[in-house]
Scaffold this motif. Sequence first.
Motif, mmCIF file in Angstrom:
data_model
loop_
_atom_site.group_PDB
_atom_site.id
_atom_site.type_symbol
_atom_site.label_atom_id
_atom_site.label_comp_id
_atom_site.label_asym_id
_atom_site.label_seq_id
_atom_site.Cartn_x
_atom_site.Cartn_y
_atom_site.Cartn_z
ATOM 1 N N ARG A 88 41.400 3.396 -26.605
ATOM 2 C CA ARG A 88 41.239 3.581 -25.236
ATOM 3 C C ARG A 88 41.620 2.040 -24.632
ATOM 4 N N PRO A 89 42.175 2.269 -23.191
ATOM 5 C CA PRO A 89 42.749 0.818 -22.833
ATOM 6 C C PRO A 89 41.620 0.051 -22.466
ATOM 7 N N THR A 90 42.086 -1.228 -22.625
ATOM 8 C CA THR A 90 41.064 -2.560 -22.621
ATOM 9 C C THR A 90 40.478 -2.568 -21.092
ATOM 10 N N ASP A 91 41.511 -2.309 -19.940
ATOM 11 C CA ASP A 91 40.682 -2.256 -18.620
ATOM 12 C C ASP A 91 40.672 -0.787 -18.211
ATOM 13 N N VAL A 92 39.210 -0.374 -18.066
ATOM 14 C CA VAL A 92 38.989 0.668 -17.630
ATOM 15 C C VAL A 92 38.098 0.768 -16.288
ATOM 16 N N SER A 93 38.358 -0.390 -15.399
ATOM 17 C CA SER A 93 37.595 -0.663 -14.563
ATOM 18 C C SER A 93 37.999 0.406 -13.525
ATOM 19 N N GLY A 94 37.111 1.003 -12.862
ATOM 20 C CA GLY A 94 37.150 2.082 -11.691
ATOM 21 C C GLY A 94 37.258 3.566 -12.409
ATOM 22 N N TYR A 95 36.762 3.402 -13.750
ATOM 23 C CA TYR A 95 36.693 4.698 -14.357
ATOM 24 C C TYR A 95 35.124 4.691 -15.067
ATOM 25 N N ASN A 96 34.705 6.032 -15.162
ATOM 26 C CA ASN A 96 33.452 6.060 -15.739
ATOM 27 C C ASN A 96 33.610 6.887 -17.065
ATOM 28 N N PHE A 97 33.279 6.266 -18.111
ATOM 29 C CA PHE A 97 33.456 7.237 -19.504
ATOM 30 C C PHE A 97 31.949 7.483 -20.056
ATOM 31 N N GLY A 98 31.092 7.677 -19.046
ATOM 32 C CA GLY A 98 29.524 7.851 -19.551
ATOM 33 C C GLY A 98 29.464 9.590 -20.104
ATOM 34 N N SER A 99 30.447 10.344 -19.511
ATOM 35 C CA SER A 99 30.186 11.693 -20.151
ATOM 36 C C SER A 99 31.588 12.011 -20.745
ATOM 37 N N ALA A 100 32.302 10.961 -21.131
ATOM 38 C CA ALA A 100 33.578 11.403 -21.814
ATOM 39 C C ALA A 100 33.374 11.960 -23.150
ATOM 40 N N ALA A 101 34.276 12.771 -23.392
ATOM 41 C CA ALA A 101 34.612 13.385 -24.806
ATOM 42 C C ALA A 101 35.791 12.948 -25.413
ATOM 43 N N GLU A 102 35.891 12.110 -26.347
ATOM 44 C CA GLU A 102 37.195 11.742 -26.760
ATOM 45 C C GLU A 102 37.758 12.015 -28.274
ATOM 46 N N ASN A 103 38.702 12.467 -28.235
ATOM 47 C CA ASN A 103 39.312 12.678 -29.581
ATOM 48 C C ASN A 103 40.723 11.733 -29.540
ATOM 49 N N LEU A 104 40.742 10.679 -30.253
ATOM 50 C CA LEU A 104 41.732 9.872 -30.198
ATOM 51 C C LEU A 104 42.850 9.959 -31.267
ATOM 52 N N GLU A 105 42.566 10.854 -32.209
ATOM 53 C CA GLU A 105 43.843 11.072 -33.049
ATOM 54 C C GLU A 105 44.834 11.837 -32.495
ATOM 55 N N PRO A 107 47.398 13.921 -33.193
ATOM 56 C CA PRO A 107 47.874 15.136 -33.621
ATOM 57 C C PRO A 107 47.015 16.338 -32.596
ATOM 58 N N SER A 108 45.821 15.749 -32.069
ATOM 59 C CA SER A 108 45.131 16.497 -31.346
ATOM 60 C C SER A 108 44.269 15.724 -30.150
ATOM 61 N N PHE A 109 44.963 14.751 -29.707
ATOM 62 C CA PHE A 109 44.434 13.988 -28.550
ATOM 63 C C PHE A 109 43.904 14.787 -27.456
ATOM 64 N N SER A 110 42.760 14.404 -27.232
ATOM 65 C CA SER A 110 42.033 15.038 -26.037
ATOM 66 C C SER A 110 41.269 13.735 -25.562
ATOM 67 N N VAL A 111 40.968 13.807 -24.136
ATOM 68 C CA VAL A 111 40.051 12.869 -23.432
ATOM 69 C C VAL A 111 39.689 13.935 -22.322
ATOM 70 N N THR A 112 38.418 14.076 -22.046
ATOM 71 C CA THR A 112 37.789 15.009 -21.189
ATOM 72 C C THR A 112 36.481 14.410 -20.403
ATOM 73 N N GLY A 113 36.125 14.615 -19.345
ATOM 74 C CA GLY A 113 34.915 14.043 -18.802
ATOM 75 C C GLY A 113 34.941 12.662 -18.132
ATOM 76 N N VAL A 114 36.119 12.101 -18.023
ATOM 77 C CA VAL A 114 35.963 10.637 -17.338
ATOM 78 C C VAL A 114 36.305 10.803 -15.809
ATOM 79 N N THR A 115 35.395 10.262 -15.376
ATOM 80 C CA THR A 115 35.338 10.353 -13.652
ATOM 81 C C THR A 115 35.509 8.932 -13.140
ATOM 82 N N CYS A 116 35.944 9.243 -11.705
ATOM 83 C CA CYS A 116 36.116 7.633 -11.091
ATOM 84 C C CYS A 116 34.660 7.120 -10.930
ATOM 85 N N ALA A 117 34.640 5.664 -11.035
ATOM 86 C CA ALA A 117 33.470 5.077 -10.790
ATOM 87 C C ALA A 117 32.954 4.904 -9.450
#
Length: 117
Positions: A88-105, A107-117
């Motif tokens: 995940r980027p070190t500076d995530v200001s302006g984003y809300n990851f509270g409901s995020a679902a992250e697969n950071l591998e 081959p199957s990378f996926s990030v969903t549920g990130v909203t603007c703060a």
Amino acid sequence: VGNSGRDLNGPRGIAVDSGYSCTRPTTPGYVIDASKEYLSPDFMPTGFLVEAITCADGYDSNGTPTATACTSQGPYTLSGCAPILCTRPTDVSGYNFGSAAENLEKPSFSVTGVTCA
């Protein structure tokens, strides 16, 4: 012939005197050149040799990818490749990851549920 307690691992995946016909595993992350895969005692005196193993796209080697002979009828074992992990980027200001679902591998990378703060 049986393994008689012998070490079945050798350089580049060579197994001496396994006495078994191994099968190709379905382990993700590996590319195997079928023309360099010998899985039965009928093919070679050593009975097992898998050469030309590489890591698939999205995977990186943590050493040399190798094959280890089966110790009973079934698939041989692969080792040496692991999924590339994104971070995940070190500076995530302006984003809300509270409901995020992250697969950071990779081959199957996926990030969903990130909203603007």
